[in-house]
Scaffold this active site. Structure first.
Site, PDB file in Angstrom:
ATOM      1  N   ALA A 175     158.059 -20.034  52.558  1.00 20.83           N
ATOM      2  CA  ALA A 175     157.238 -21.099  51.966  1.00 20.83           C
ATOM      3  C   ALA A 175     157.722 -22.521  52.227  1.00 20.83           C
ATOM      4  O   ALA A 175     157.095 -23.468  51.759  1.00 20.83           O
ATOM      5  CB  ALA A 175     157.174 -20.880  50.453  1.00 20.83           C
ATOM      6  N   SER A 176     158.824 -22.687  52.953  1.00 24.39           N
ATOM      7  CA  SER A 176     159.460 -24.011  52.932  1.00 24.39           C
ATOM      8  C   SER A 176     159.185 -24.905  54.125  1.00 24.39           C
ATOM      9  O   SER A 176     159.460 -26.109  54.064  1.00 24.39           O
ATOM     10  CB  SER A 176     160.967 -23.827  52.773  1.00 24.39           C
ATOM     11  OG  SER A 176     161.450 -22.914  53.737  1.00 24.39           O
ATOM     12  N   TYR A 199     153.908 -23.236  58.775  1.00 26.39           N
ATOM     13  CA  TYR A 199     152.645 -22.695  58.272  1.00 26.39           C
ATOM     14  C   TYR A 199     152.747 -22.207  56.822  1.00 26.39           C
ATOM     15  O   TYR A 199     151.778 -22.277  56.076  1.00 26.39           O
ATOM     16  CB  TYR A 199     152.165 -21.555  59.175  1.00 26.39           C
ATOM     17  CG  TYR A 199     151.379 -22.058  60.366  1.00 26.39           C
ATOM     18  CD1 TYR A 199     150.239 -22.831  60.174  1.00 26.39           C
ATOM     19  CD2 TYR A 199     151.767 -21.771  61.669  1.00 26.39           C
ATOM     20  CE1 TYR A 199     149.506 -23.306  61.244  1.00 26.39           C
ATOM     21  CE2 TYR A 199     151.030 -22.249  62.750  1.00 26.39           C
ATOM     22  CZ  TYR A 199     149.902 -23.006  62.524  1.00 26.39           C
ATOM     23  OH  TYR A 199     149.170 -23.482  63.585  1.00 26.39           O
ATOM     24  N   PHE A 255     164.532 -19.348  52.989  1.00 28.67           N
ATOM     25  CA  PHE A 255     165.938 -19.164  53.338  1.00 28.67           C
ATOM     26  C   PHE A 255     166.442 -20.512  53.808  1.00 28.67           C
ATOM     27  O   PHE A 255     166.312 -20.857  54.981  1.00 28.67           O
ATOM     28  CB  PHE A 255     166.013 -18.124  54.459  1.00 28.67           C
ATOM     29  CG  PHE A 255     167.303 -17.371  54.511  1.00 28.67           C
ATOM     30  CD1 PHE A 255     168.021 -17.103  53.367  1.00 28.67           C
ATOM     31  CD2 PHE A 255     167.797 -16.899  55.718  1.00 28.67           C
ATOM     32  CE1 PHE A 255     169.210 -16.381  53.419  1.00 28.67           C
ATOM     33  CE2 PHE A 255     168.976 -16.181  55.780  1.00 28.67           C
ATOM     34  CZ  PHE A 255     169.683 -15.918  54.629  1.00 28.67           C
ATOM     35  N   GLU A 256     166.960 -21.311  52.903  1.00 27.46           N
ATOM     36  CA  GLU A 256     167.333 -22.689  53.248  1.00 27.46           C
ATOM     37  C   GLU A 256     168.732 -23.002  52.729  1.00 27.46           C
ATOM     38  O   GLU A 256     169.209 -22.365  51.799  1.00 27.46           O
ATOM     39  CB  GLU A 256     166.316 -23.681  52.642  1.00 27.46           C
ATOM     40  CG  GLU A 256     164.878 -23.472  53.104  1.00 27.46           C
ATOM     41  CD  GLU A 256     164.654 -23.802  54.582  1.00 27.46           C
ATOM     42  OE1 GLU A 256     165.539 -24.421  55.206  1.00 27.46           O
ATOM     43  OE2 GLU A 256     163.588 -23.419  55.114  1.00 27.46           O
ATOM     44  N   TYR A 302     154.645 -14.779  75.416  1.00 29.57           N
ATOM     45  CA  TYR A 302     154.217 -14.589  74.022  1.00 29.57           C
ATOM     46  C   TYR A 302     153.466 -13.262  73.818  1.00 29.57           C
ATOM     47  O   TYR A 302     154.065 -12.251  73.483  1.00 29.57           O
ATOM     48  CB  TYR A 302     153.432 -15.806  73.483  1.00 29.57           C
ATOM     49  CG  TYR A 302     153.529 -15.831  71.979  1.00 29.57           C
ATOM     50  CD1 TYR A 302     154.445 -16.648  71.320  1.00 29.57           C
ATOM     51  CD2 TYR A 302     152.772 -14.958  71.197  1.00 29.57           C
ATOM     52  CE1 TYR A 302     154.596 -16.604  69.944  1.00 29.57           C
ATOM     53  CE2 TYR A 302     152.910 -14.898  69.819  1.00 29.57           C
ATOM     54  CZ  TYR A 302     153.812 -15.735  69.197  1.00 29.57           C
ATOM     55  OH  TYR A 302     153.959 -15.674  67.831  1.00 29.57           O
ATOM     56  N   LYS A 351     154.124  -8.624  67.186  1.00 27.08           N
ATOM     57  CA  LYS A 351     152.839  -8.997  66.576  1.00 27.08           C
ATOM     58  C   LYS A 351     151.860  -7.817  66.603  1.00 27.08           C
ATOM     59  O   LYS A 351     151.080  -7.635  65.670  1.00 27.08           O
ATOM     60  CB  LYS A 351     152.244 -10.225  67.282  1.00 27.08           C
ATOM     61  CG  LYS A 351     153.053 -11.514  67.067  1.00 27.08           C
ATOM     62  CD  LYS A 351     153.158 -11.906  65.598  1.00 27.08           C
ATOM     63  CE  LYS A 351     153.864 -13.241  65.392  1.00 27.08           C
ATOM     64  NZ  LYS A 351     154.102 -13.542  63.971  1.00 27.08           N
ATOM     65  N   VAL A 394     154.036 -27.423  66.934  1.00 27.52           N
ATOM     66  CA  VAL A 394     155.479 -27.640  66.890  1.00 27.52           C
ATOM     67  C   VAL A 394     155.992 -27.239  65.501  1.00 27.52           C
ATOM     68  O   VAL A 394     155.589 -27.815  64.503  1.00 27.52           O
ATOM     69  CB  VAL A 394     155.812 -29.135  67.106  1.00 27.52           C
ATOM     70  CG1 VAL A 394     157.318 -29.347  67.136  1.00 27.52           C
ATOM     71  CG2 VAL A 394     155.152 -29.669  68.349  1.00 27.52           C
TER      72      VAL A 394
END
Ligand code: NAI
Length: 387
Positions: free
Chosen positions: A51-52, A55, A76-77, A236, A245, A273
């Site tokens: 969430a930090s 997106y 995870f910060e 990708y 994915k 980015v």
């Protein structure tokens, strides 16, 4: 302390607390300017995993200020130790919580490894204590490694599958064009990438939340992916990350079959980015060429524009999907008139014309903004508290 950007390869090792906060406020203002959702069945209690930044942060802002939702975030910060700044996500998250509280919304965050059983338990306890049941889960993790519940460590790779691949890339440290040579992943590396970036942990989350009876009768969960044009396929969509994915897509089907009260959706987002995409070879050059064309056509969006459109216009409407059932947030990126010009520029781009046909400045602006730098209205000469 006066905080300055310290850029190393594709990462900035410092972050500006005031700039990050302003960045979050700007995103909130954007969502508010577009108006609240009209639907009565808009989710009201949302868990955002990852969430930090990027997106996930934009998703949280969109649901909080677009739906008026209470949110629980997982990230995870790193906090500051008094000498080094915290990570950008830490400052973003704090600013988000402050703004949400001011708006009368519940917002709590848990900083720890989302892949772990402990953090899942902590999330469940918090939901039980504060929220009752949740009706939406955004799964927006982008991680380089994962330790599975049995203690095995997996590291993801950004490589091709099958053949090696050479193509142009942008050297970020001096904005020159060179060839990137990408080796092929072996089977272990492909499996490890699937373990980290595939859907196994997404399913584990749904199982844990379901077992704990903290899910409402109708729940939406969404995870993000990227497809992109042929130029980026080897690295990708057809590369090691693409295999992960594909596993994520299968996981959406598994969730839909296994849990009748959960609707699992995949949104295919635009190339942008973020801290994760900057690390992928070849992709930054594609992004600079894409930005140039999309800006010229008035079609450019950042994370918040994408997520505002996803949550307000698309995700609550089951008809807004392609033949595979995917929500196409890359609809404007993949327009023929955009991709034709990007492909033409990809063929011709070199050191002499790169500044004209690629939006290098736009790339770097987004890059610095992610860490709270070069944001309008912030006094970067001022002393700031980095705690
Ligand atoms: P990001 O690097 O900006 O965000 C990753 C988030 O995950 C951060 O909040 C971080 O704290 C969190 N995180 C990482 N490891 C964690 C862990 N072990 N435990 C808890 N939290 C953890 O990445 P971005 O680009 O926003 O990616 C999110 C998703 O969107 C990914 O699935 C990515 O593949 C997808 N996506 C990204 C696109 C792009 O161009 N950036 C395009 C389309 C899809």
């Amino acid at each position: 302390m006066v905080v300055e950007p310290r850029v190393k390869d594709f990462i900035c090792t410092t972050a500006h607390p005031v700039g990050c906060a302003q960045n979050v406020k700007n995103q909130i203002e954007y969502v508010k300017s577009k108006g609240a959702v009209k639907s009565d069945n808009a989710p009201k209690k949302v868990l955002v995993i990852g969430a930090s930044t990027g997106y996930g942060l934009a998703s949280r802002i969109a649901v909080a200020f677009g739906y008026g939702a209470d949110t629980l975030g997982v990230m995870f910060e790193k906090e500051s130790n008094g000498r080094r700044t915290a990570t950008a996500g830490f400052y973003n998250n704090r600013a988000f919580e402050e703004e949400a509280h001011k708006a009368g919304l519940y917002a709590k965050s848990i900083n720890g490894d989302a892949f772990s059983v402990e953090i899942k338990e902590q999330v469940i306890e918090t939901i039980k204590a504060d929220m009752g049941k949740i009706d939406m889960i955004v799964y927006s993790l982008a991680a380089p490694r994962r330790t599975t519940p049995d203690g095995t460590k997996y590291t993801s790779v950004l490589k091709t599958v099958g053949e090696e691949y050479t193509n142009k890339t942008l050297v970020l440290k001096d904005n020159t064009i060179t060839d990137a040579h990408i080796t092929a992943a072996n089977d272990d590396e492909i499996n490890a990438t699937i373990k980290v970036m595939g859907g196994e942990d997404w399913i584990d989350w749904m199982q844990a939340l379901s077992d704990a009876r903290v899910l409402a009768d109708n729940v939406i969960t969404v995870a993000y992916s990227y497809i992109g044009p042929k130029i980026t396929f080897p690295i990708y969509a057809e590369g090691s990350i693409g295999q992960a994915k594909k596993d994520l897509y299968k996981s959406a089907d598994i969730i839909n079959e296994k849990f009748p009260n959960i609707k699992a959706k995949i949104a295919i987002n635009k190339a942008l980015v973020t801290q994760s995409s900057a690390a992928i070879p070849i992709v930054p050059l594609y992004i600079t060429l894409l930005y140039k064309v999309m800006k010229e056509k008035g079609l450019h969006e950042g994370c918040i524009e994408q997520m505002q459109r996803l949550f307000m216009d698309k995700i609550l409407d089951d008809t807004q999907v392609d033949d595979n059932g995917f929500i196409r947030m890359d609809d404007w990126e993949m327009r023929d008139d955009v991709q034709e010009v990007v492909a033409e520029h990809w063929d011709t781009v070199n050191n002499d014309n790169v500044k004209d046909i690629a939006d290098i400045d736009g790339y770097w602006e987004d890059f610095y903004n992610m860490f709270g730098f070069k944001i309008d209205g912030v006094d970067y000469s001022a002393d700031v508290d980095i705690m």
